[in-house]
Design a protein around this motif. Structure first.
Motif, PDB file in Angstrom:
ATOM      1  N   SER A 143       0.826  -1.210   0.000  1.00 19.64           N
ATOM      2  CA  SER A 143       0.000   0.000   0.000  1.00 19.64           C
ATOM      3  C   SER A 143       0.860   1.259   0.000  1.00 19.64           C
ATOM      4  O   SER A 143       0.539   2.242  -0.683  1.00 19.64           O
ATOM      5  N   PHE A 144       1.957   1.232   0.754  1.00 22.42           N
ATOM      6  CA  PHE A 144       2.869   2.381   0.794  1.00 22.42           C
ATOM      7  C   PHE A 144       3.432   2.667  -0.597  1.00 22.42           C
ATOM      8  O   PHE A 144       3.474   3.819  -1.045  1.00 22.42           O
ATOM      9  N   PHE A 145       3.853   1.621  -1.292  1.00 24.32           N
ATOM     10  CA  PHE A 145       4.407   1.811  -2.635  1.00 24.32           C
ATOM     11  C   PHE A 145       3.323   2.235  -3.617  1.00 24.32           C
ATOM     12  O   PHE A 145       3.573   3.060  -4.505  1.00 24.32           O
ATOM     13  N   GLN A 146       2.146   1.686  -3.471  1.00 21.42           N
ATOM     14  CA  GLN A 146       1.057   2.070  -4.371  1.00 21.42           C
ATOM     15  C   GLN A 146       0.683   3.540  -4.222  1.00 21.42           C
ATOM     16  O   GLN A 146       0.541   4.258  -5.224  1.00 21.42           O
ATOM     17  N   ASN A 147       0.532   3.975  -2.994  1.00 23.77           N
ATOM     18  CA  ASN A 147      -0.009   5.307  -2.745  1.00 23.77           C
ATOM     19  C   ASN A 147       1.059   6.371  -2.562  1.00 23.77           C
ATOM     20  O   ASN A 147       1.071   7.375  -3.289  1.00 23.77           O
ATOM     21  N   VAL A 148       1.970   6.173  -1.619  1.00 25.51           N
ATOM     22  CA  VAL A 148       2.975   7.197  -1.326  1.00 25.51           C
ATOM     23  C   VAL A 148       4.008   7.305  -2.445  1.00 25.51           C
ATOM     24  O   VAL A 148       4.229   8.380  -3.009  1.00 25.51           O
ATOM     25  N   VAL A 149       4.655   6.184  -2.773  1.00 21.17           N
ATOM     26  CA  VAL A 149       5.652   6.194  -3.847  1.00 21.17           C
ATOM     27  C   VAL A 149       4.986   6.519  -5.181  1.00 21.17           C
ATOM     28  O   VAL A 149       5.526   7.285  -5.994  1.00 21.17           O
ATOM     29  N   GLY A 150       3.818   5.958  -5.410  1.00 23.90           N
ATOM     30  CA  GLY A 150       3.111   6.218  -6.661  1.00 23.90           C
ATOM     31  C   GLY A 150       2.804   7.684  -6.871  1.00 23.90           C
ATOM     32  O   GLY A 150       3.079   8.243  -7.930  1.00 23.90           O
ATOM     33  N   MET A 151       2.252   8.348  -5.855  1.00 24.42           N
ATOM     34  CA  MET A 151       1.869   9.744  -5.984  1.00 24.42           C
ATOM     35  C   MET A 151       3.087  10.659  -6.082  1.00 24.42           C
ATOM     36  O   MET A 151       3.101  11.607  -6.874  1.00 24.42           O
ATOM     37  N   HIS A 152       4.143  10.387  -5.297  1.00 24.60           N
ATOM     38  CA  HIS A 152       5.313  11.263  -5.309  1.00 24.60           C
ATOM     39  C   HIS A 152       6.190  11.064  -6.542  1.00 24.60           C
ATOM     40  O   HIS A 152       6.904  11.988  -6.947  1.00 24.60           O
ATOM     41  N   THR A 153       6.140   9.878  -7.124  1.00 27.75           N
ATOM     42  CA  THR A 153       7.028   9.582  -8.253  1.00 27.75           C
ATOM     43  C   THR A 153       6.314   9.637  -9.600  1.00 27.75           C
ATOM     44  O   THR A 153       6.856  10.161 -10.572  1.00 27.75           O
ATOM     45  N   PHE A 154       5.108   9.101  -9.638  1.00 27.59           N
ATOM     46  CA  PHE A 154       4.402   8.979 -10.913  1.00 27.59           C
ATOM     47  C   PHE A 154       3.128   9.822 -10.970  1.00 27.59           C
ATOM     48  O   PHE A 154       2.476   9.886 -12.009  1.00 27.59           O
ATOM     49  N   GLY A 155       2.769  10.428  -9.859  1.00 27.46           N
ATOM     50  CA  GLY A 155       1.584  11.277  -9.833  1.00 27.46           C
ATOM     51  C   GLY A 155       0.278  10.529  -9.858  1.00 27.46           C
ATOM     52  O   GLY A 155      -0.775  11.103 -10.136  1.00 27.46           O
ATOM     53  N   THR A 156       0.313   9.241  -9.564  1.00 31.08           N
ATOM     54  CA  THR A 156      -0.911   8.441  -9.573  1.00 31.08           C
ATOM     55  C   THR A 156      -0.732   7.227  -8.673  1.00 31.08           C
ATOM     56  O   THR A 156       0.404   6.859  -8.324  1.00 31.08           O
ATOM     57  N   VAL A 157      -1.820   6.613  -8.300  1.00 32.72           N
ATOM     58  CA  VAL A 157      -1.757   5.386  -7.509  1.00 32.72           C
ATOM     59  C   VAL A 157      -1.332   4.232  -8.415  1.00 32.72           C
ATOM     60  O   VAL A 157      -1.863   4.074  -9.524  1.00 32.72           O
ATOM     61  N   LEU A 158      -0.364   3.451  -7.957  1.00 35.04           N
ATOM     62  CA  LEU A 158       0.180   2.375  -8.772  1.00 35.04           C
ATOM     63  C   LEU A 158      -0.668   1.108  -8.664  1.00 35.04           C
ATOM     64  O   LEU A 158      -1.339   0.876  -7.648  1.00 35.04           O
ATOM     65  N   SER A 159      -0.619   0.300  -9.693  1.00 35.16           N
ATOM     66  CA  SER A 159      -1.248  -1.017  -9.628  1.00 35.16           C
ATOM     67  C   SER A 159      -0.465  -1.889  -8.650  1.00 35.16           C
ATOM     68  O   SER A 159       0.720  -1.636  -8.381  1.00 35.16           O
ATOM     69  N   GLU A 160      -1.091  -2.898  -8.125  1.00 39.47           N
ATOM     70  CA  GLU A 160      -0.414  -3.776  -7.159  1.00 39.47           C
ATOM     71  C   GLU A 160       0.794  -4.467  -7.790  1.00 39.47           C
ATOM     72  O   GLU A 160       1.855  -4.580  -7.155  1.00 39.47           O
ATOM     73  N   ASN A 161       0.657  -4.908  -9.044  1.00 39.23           N
ATOM     74  CA  ASN A 161       1.771  -5.598  -9.704  1.00 39.23           C
ATOM     75  C   ASN A 161       2.970  -4.688  -9.891  1.00 39.23           C
ATOM     76  O   ASN A 161       4.122  -5.098  -9.692  1.00 39.23           O
ATOM     77  N   PHE A 162       2.724  -3.438 -10.279  1.00 36.01           N
ATOM     78  CA  PHE A 162       3.822  -2.498 -10.473  1.00 36.01           C
ATOM     79  C   PHE A 162       4.473  -2.167  -9.135  1.00 36.01           C
ATOM     80  O   PHE A 162       5.704  -2.052  -9.031  1.00 36.01           O
ATOM     81  N   ALA A 163       3.653  -2.017  -8.095  1.00 32.68           N
ATOM     82  CA  ALA A 163       4.191  -1.736  -6.764  1.00 32.68           C
ATOM     83  C   ALA A 163       5.085  -2.879  -6.285  1.00 32.68           C
ATOM     84  O   ALA A 163       6.182  -2.647  -5.746  1.00 32.68           O
ATOM     85  N   VAL A 164       4.647  -4.108  -6.498  1.00 32.26           N
ATOM     86  CA  VAL A 164       5.441  -5.269  -6.099  1.00 32.26           C
ATOM     87  C   VAL A 164       6.748  -5.322  -6.888  1.00 32.26           C
ATOM     88  O   VAL A 164       7.805  -5.671  -6.341  1.00 32.26           O
ATOM     89  N   THR A 165       6.694  -4.965  -8.164  1.00 32.22           N
ATOM     90  CA  THR A 165       7.913  -4.930  -8.980  1.00 32.22           C
ATOM     91  C   THR A 165       8.921  -3.938  -8.411  1.00 32.22           C
ATOM     92  O   THR A 165      10.120  -4.239  -8.306  1.00 32.22           O
ATOM     93  N   LEU A 166       8.449  -2.758  -8.026  1.00 32.49           N
ATOM     94  CA  LEU A 166       9.340  -1.754  -7.424  1.00 32.49           C
ATOM     95  C   LEU A 166       9.906  -2.243  -6.090  1.00 32.49           C
ATOM     96  O   LEU A 166      11.078  -1.991  -5.779  1.00 32.49           O
ATOM     97  N   ILE A 167       9.084  -2.943  -5.323  1.00 29.45           N
ATOM     98  CA  ILE A 167       9.535  -3.486  -4.043  1.00 29.45           C
ATOM     99  C   ILE A 167      10.678  -4.473  -4.262  1.00 29.45           C
ATOM    100  O   ILE A 167      11.706  -4.436  -3.559  1.00 29.45           O
ATOM    101  N   VAL A 168      10.519  -5.367  -5.225  1.00 28.05           N
ATOM    102  CA  VAL A 168      11.546  -6.371  -5.509  1.00 28.05           C
ATOM    103  C   VAL A 168      12.825  -5.711  -6.017  1.00 28.05           C
ATOM    104  O   VAL A 168      13.937  -6.080  -5.601  1.00 28.05           O
ATOM    105  N   ILE A 169      12.696  -4.723  -6.886  1.00 30.93           N
ATOM    106  CA  ILE A 169      13.871  -4.004  -7.388  1.00 30.93           C
ATOM    107  C   ILE A 169      14.613  -3.339  -6.228  1.00 30.93           C
ATOM    108  O   ILE A 169      15.847  -3.417  -6.129  1.00 30.93           O
ATOM    109  N   GLY A 170      13.854  -2.685  -5.351  1.00 30.30           N
ATOM    110  CA  GLY A 170      14.477  -2.063  -4.188  1.00 30.30           C
ATOM    111  C   GLY A 170      15.188  -3.081  -3.321  1.00 30.30           C
ATOM    112  O   GLY A 170      16.305  -2.835  -2.840  1.00 30.30           O
ATOM    113  N   GLY A 171      14.574  -4.241  -3.122  1.00 30.21           N
ATOM    114  CA  GLY A 171      15.196  -5.287  -2.323  1.00 30.21           C
ATOM    115  C   GLY A 171      16.481  -5.808  -2.943  1.00 30.21           C
ATOM    116  O   GLY A 171      17.459  -6.076  -2.236  1.00 30.21           O
ATOM    117  N   LEU A 172      16.496  -5.947  -4.267  1.00 26.22           N
ATOM    118  CA  LEU A 172      17.703  -6.418  -4.953  1.00 26.22           C
ATOM    119  C   LEU A 172      18.841  -5.413  -4.822  1.00 26.22           C
ATOM    120  O   LEU A 172      20.004  -5.803  -4.648  1.00 26.22           O
TER     121      LEU A 172
END
Length: 271
Positions: A143-172
């Motif tokens: 939810s944090f990546f969807q809403n907070v990261v999405g709004m501050h970076t892309f100006g919109t709420v992210l889909s769950e799949n895209f948010a999970v992709t960003l989470i995995v990239i950050g973890g790597l």
């Protein structure tokens, strides 16, 4: 004493492995189960296979122990976490031996620098576990990546799949930073990657707009900035410390790789 402590580490590592196996059926999925069993097995294996090199044995065992304990702690697998945490007892003794030998051989400054580098690097493990080593991501994190990261970076709420992709990239990226800085392996490259990541995470998470103090609601930019500043010095030449893989594997003498080594090839204290 020095040789016996490794047998104690192997024993406590086996306890971790057995507890991870005994916990089968209670993990949140197959991936979590596989990760916990493999990493817990690597604790005693690292202690055994590298027992003739105290530095590498210590760093590898610490690396896998932190992952297992942190992953268990974050996901309420307390039985595995507490039993694995017993390994920190022989690891503390190993640390005393390793750094004492480092002081005797290289001096206090080099040993202190190496200790600081390991702490900064391996601390990234406490952040990547929740992103990489469980079968399903925490709903709050997504939810944090969807809403907070999405709004501050892309100006919109992210889909769950895209948010999970960003989470995995950050973890790597965090795992890579932990390996390169923590082990002192191409340390300058690790510091560069970590510094860029911290800046990106700061901007994408919107901490600048909250204020400086980390205790403010939503978290100010104090802590990420502090972490950035303690990572930055490892970009400098000869900043890894002699208790590192850059020194152990003499990477400063390898063409191209010497640009990223944290140990200067001009030093005269290579074995």
């Amino acid at each position: 004493m020095k040789s016996r402590i490794y047998y104690l580490t192997i024993l406590t590592g086996l306890v971790s492995f057995i507890s991870a196996i005994a916990y089968i059926g209670q993990y949140d999925g197959v991936w979590s189960m596989v990760v916990m069993i493999i990493f817990s097995l690597l604790i005693p294996l690292s202690a055994w296979l590298w027992r003739k090199n105290r530095l590498i044995s210590f760093m590898l065992t610490l690396f896998f122990t932190v992952i297992v304990v942190r992953n268990a702690d974050q996901h309420d697998w307390s039985q595995v976490g507490w039993l694995t945490a017993i390994t920190f007892i022989p690891l503390l003794i190993q640390a005393a031996i390793v750094f004492r030998e480092g002081i005797e051989k290289y001096g206090t400054q080099e040993a202190a620098l190496s200790f600081f580098r390991m702490f900064v690097g391996f601390n990234f493990l406490t952040h990547c576990t929740e992103k990489l080593f469980r079968s399903s991501h925490d709903a709050g994190l997504v939810s944090f990546f969807q809403n907070v990261v999405g709004m501050h970076t892309f100006g919109t709420v992210l889909s769950e799949n895209f948010a999970v992709t960003l989470i995995v990239i950050g973890g790597l990226v965090e795992l890579t930073s932990a390996i390169l800085i923590g082990f002192g392996l191409l340390t300058r490259a690790g510091a560069f990657i970590a510094a860029l990541y911290l800046v990106a995470a700061e901007v994408m998470s919107g901490h600048f707009g909250i204020g400086y103090t980390w205790m403010m609601p939503g978290g100010g930019w104090e802590f990420p900035f502090f972490y950035f500043m303690v990572t930055l010095p490892f970009l400098l030449p000869n900043s890894a410390g002699q208790l590192s893989l850059d020194h152990e594997w003499k990477l400063a003498f390898q063409p191209f790789l010497n640009l990223f080594s944290g140990v200067d090839a001009r030093l005269n204290d290579f074995d």
